[in-house]
Design a protein around this motif. Structure first.
Motif, short mmCIF file in Angstrom:
data_model
loop_
_atom_site.label_atom_id
_atom_site.label_comp_id
_atom_site.label_asym_id
_atom_site.label_seq_id
_atom_site.Cartn_x
_atom_site.Cartn_y
_atom_site.Cartn_z
N ALA A 7 158.91 5.59 142.24
CA ALA A 7 160.06 4.87 142.53
C ALA A 7 161.38 5.13 141.52
CB ALA A 7 159.67 3.51 142.77
N ARG A 21 164.03 6.61 141.95
CA ARG A 21 165.43 6.52 142.23
C ARG A 21 165.74 4.87 142.74
NH1 ARG A 21 168.78 9.61 145.18
NH2 ARG A 21 167.22 11.42 145.37
N GLU A 22 164.85 4.40 143.46
CA GLU A 22 164.75 2.86 143.40
C GLU A 22 164.96 2.25 142.09
OE1 GLU A 22 162.54 4.83 144.67
OE2 GLU A 22 162.29 4.69 146.75
N TRP A 23 164.36 2.42 141.39
CA TRP A 23 164.46 1.69 139.85
C TRP A 23 166.07 1.84 139.21
CZ3 TRP A 23 164.27 -2.24 137.26
CH2 TRP A 23 164.36 -2.26 135.71
N GLY A 46 168.47 2.35 141.03
CA GLY A 46 169.36 1.60 141.75
C GLY A 46 169.15 0.12 141.37
N PHE A 76 161.67 -5.96 143.15
CA PHE A 76 160.95 -4.38 142.82
C PHE A 76 159.61 -4.27 142.53
CE2 PHE A 76 160.36 -1.08 139.91
CZ PHE A 76 160.75 -0.01 140.70
N HIS A 88 157.15 -2.67 145.41
CA HIS A 88 156.75 -1.32 145.13
C HIS A 88 155.08 -1.36 144.98
CE1 HIS A 88 160.19 0.92 146.00
NE2 HIS A 88 160.71 0.01 145.34
#
Length: 234
Positions: free
Chosen positions: A62, A64-66, A68, A102, A106
């Motif tokens: 994750a 990319r998500e982090w 962001g 988050f 996840h």
């Protein structure tokens, strides 16, 4: 460092405890500059703790998500030359809410404890040792309560054992105002993460955490104690 076992504190009458000053200067509130400094330190502990947690527990997942989430955390920071505790409170609370969402999305609700332990490791490294033992440890909890305008009093204070009573926790009030501004609220109760994180912070400073959640006449609060560990005879 793992969170040490939490045990319930024996009840004391809410109206019968006498406040004892935990540290020099407790009889005055924090200045705006001190409030800003503590909000900034809490933000650093939480974000650095999350990075530590991800590296150690979920490296490569994750990312990319982090990134962001990090971008959203550090967006629109207050100007460096403006001492505005309210602005930094909004920054911290938004960051905390984003990171809670988050982790739960996840890795699951149970992983909040892992993040809390990572935060506590950062906290133990950056929190200044004021030389007061457990009074310092509870003093940090007291200052956090003051940041939100909670009602509290110090019940007991010594280097070996200190106790704080929060008769009204204003985090409950603030989170509803934040929700109305569109801040994502993931947890049903702020206590779900706060009790885990505060216990981990106390343990990281080398003390045994105990807490009790309170509810009386519509007020939600809690009682915290930090005690020096019992030393085995040599």
């Amino acid at each position: 460092m793992p969170v040490k076992e939490q045990t319930a504190i024996p009840p004391i009458p809410l109206a019968g405890a006498t406040a004892v000053r935990a540290a020099a200067g407790e009889d005055r509130g924090m200045t705006d500059a001190e409030r800003v400094g503590l909000w900034q330190q809490r933000l650093f502990e939480a974000e650095a703790g999350m990075t530590k947690y991800l590296v150690e527990q979920h490296a490569g997942a994750a990312l990319r998500e982090w990134i962001g989430v990090q971008s959203a955390i550090f967006a629109d920071l207050p100007d460096a030359d403006v001492v505005d505790p309210g602005a930094w409170q909004r920054v911290f609370f938004r960051a905390q809410a984003l990171m809670e969402r988050f982790v739960v999305a996840h890795y699951g609700h149970g992983e909040l404890a892992g993040w809390a332990r990572a935060n506590a490791a950062v906290h133990g490294a950056v929190e200044r040792d004021r030389g007061g033992g457990s009074a310092d440890v509870i003093g940090r909890v007291r200052r956090q309560a003051e940041l939100y305008g909670s009602r509290y009093r110090v019940v007991e204070s010594s280097p070996e054992r200190s106790e704080l009573l929060i008769s009204h926790c204003s985090i409950w009030d603030y989170r509803e105002r934040a929700r109305s501004r569109g801040v994502p609220i993931t947890l049903a109760s702020p206590c779900e993460y706060c009790t885990t994180a505060t216990s981990a912070n106390i343990a990281a400073r080398g003390y045994r955490p105990e807490f009790e959640l309170l509810a009386e006449d519509g007020d939600r609060g809690c009682r915290w104690r930090a005690s020096a560990p019992v030393r085995e005879p040599s």
